[in-house]
Design a protein around this motif. Structure first.
Motif, mmCIF file in Angstrom:
data_model
loop_
_atom_site.group_PDB
_atom_site.id
_atom_site.type_symbol
_atom_site.label_atom_id
_atom_site.label_comp_id
_atom_site.label_asym_id
_atom_site.label_seq_id
_atom_site.Cartn_x
_atom_site.Cartn_y
_atom_site.Cartn_z
ATOM 1 N N VAL A 74 0.839 -1.204 0.000
ATOM 2 C CA VAL A 74 0.000 0.000 0.000
ATOM 3 C C VAL A 74 0.876 1.257 0.000
ATOM 4 O O VAL A 74 0.584 2.233 -0.711
ATOM 5 C CB VAL A 74 -0.965 -0.010 1.200
ATOM 6 C CG1 VAL A 74 -1.725 1.303 1.283
ATOM 7 C CG2 VAL A 74 -1.932 -1.179 1.094
ATOM 8 N N SER A 79 -2.647 1.044 -3.337
ATOM 9 C CA SER A 79 -3.799 0.144 -3.267
ATOM 10 C C SER A 79 -3.352 -1.279 -3.567
ATOM 11 O O SER A 79 -2.203 -1.524 -3.950
ATOM 12 C CB SER A 79 -4.876 0.558 -4.275
ATOM 13 O OG SER A 79 -4.409 0.355 -5.597
ATOM 14 N N VAL A 125 -7.901 -4.565 2.964
ATOM 15 C CA VAL A 125 -7.550 -3.392 2.158
ATOM 16 C C VAL A 125 -8.456 -3.293 0.936
ATOM 17 O O VAL A 125 -8.972 -2.211 0.607
ATOM 18 C CB VAL A 125 -6.066 -3.454 1.722
ATOM 19 C CG1 VAL A 125 -5.738 -2.335 0.733
ATOM 20 C CG2 VAL A 125 -5.150 -3.379 2.934
ATOM 21 N N ASN A 129 -11.467 -0.323 -0.352
ATOM 22 C CA ASN A 129 -11.356 0.390 -1.630
ATOM 23 C C ASN A 129 -12.419 -0.042 -2.637
ATOM 24 O O ASN A 129 -12.311 0.272 -3.824
ATOM 25 C CB ASN A 129 -9.955 0.187 -2.218
ATOM 26 C CG ASN A 129 -8.873 0.819 -1.365
ATOM 27 O OD1 ASN A 129 -9.100 1.858 -0.758
ATOM 28 N ND2 ASN A 129 -7.712 0.202 -1.314
#
Length: 249
Positions: A74, A79, A125, A129
């Motif tokens: 990240v 991302s 994560v 997103n």
């Protein structure tokens, strides 16, 4: 903005081949491996293809090191869009009752716990997103029973359970999770296993209808397809790529 992928076991075999295939699609790669030399070699090759890459050393059986490779990815790329959850080992080829407990623990730690930890922190994560795509490496030994690889087979059956159950929980939130089940493939791990168990290579080749082992590049094509937007409506599948090996069982 470029997509970013984590590939565990990225220093050789299926991981390396997949890194190079994704680099052709301009995907940036976090190459995760315990092997620094192999990992850095993959990074160099990815960069030659025009994508960006970083090497992150990790023992995937250790949860702190899994968290670290997720955080570092990240930091590097902003991302995580794709995750090839691939790191694994095979074992000695001994029958189960002759296998040392230390070997059983090592295989379970890397193959199963490493995969569980990876999905746990990568999916966190991805979901923040809006979603992402994961491909887990199972095996032909994850869809059928095979002698001489009992612990390995148990972990690969576990990978399939992980794959299907994550979809049951998180597909509605934008997560895709699929698994590949390669048969015997021309990787460093498989070569070393067969060097120690030459009779098993003969038996494997004889049992494959196409009469040859697969190649890492063939598997990489499948992984790249499953990870990317070309496979948007494929979710929770276990796709065999084994020259017909398990079809005859």
């Amino acid at each position: 903005m470029s997509k970013a992928a984590i590939i565990t076991g990225g220093g050789s075999g299926l991981g390396k081949a997949t890194a190079l295939r994704l680099a052709e699609e301009a995907v940036n790669i976090a190459v995760v491996d315990i092997d620094e030399e192999g990992g850095n070699e993959t990074v160099d090759l990815v960069k030659k293809e025009g994508a960006d890459a970083v090497f992150i050393k990790a023992d995937v059986s250790k949860v702190e090191e899994v968290k670290n490779y997720v955080d570092k990815t990240v930091e590097a790329f902003g991302s995580i869009d794709y995750f090839f959850n691939n790191a694994g080992i095979s074992g000695s080829g001994e029958y189960y009752l002759d296998t040392e407990i230390s070997e059983i623990e090592k295989i379970v730690g890397i193959n199963l716990m490493g995969a569980l930890y990876g999905v746990r922190y990568v999916a966190e994560v991805m979901l923040k997103n809006g979603g992402g795509s994961i491909v887990n490496t199972a095996s032909s030994a994850g869809v059928i029973g095979q002698d001489s690889v009992v612990t390995y087979s148990a972990t690969k059956h576990g990978i399939i359970g992980l794959t299907k159950s994550m979809v049951a929980e998180y597909a509605k939130d934008g997560l895709r999770v699929n698994a590949i089940a390669p048969g015997p493939t021309e990787t460093k791990m498989v070569k070393e296993f067969y060097d120690n168990n030459p009779k098993m290579k003969e038996n494997a080749e004889a049992g494959i209808p196409q009469k040859r082992l697969g190649t890492p590049e063939e598997v990489a094509e499948l992984v790249a397809f499953l990870l990317t937007s070309k496979a948007q409506y494929i979710n929770g599948e276990v796709i065999r790529i084994d020259g017909g090996f398990t079809n005859t069982k």
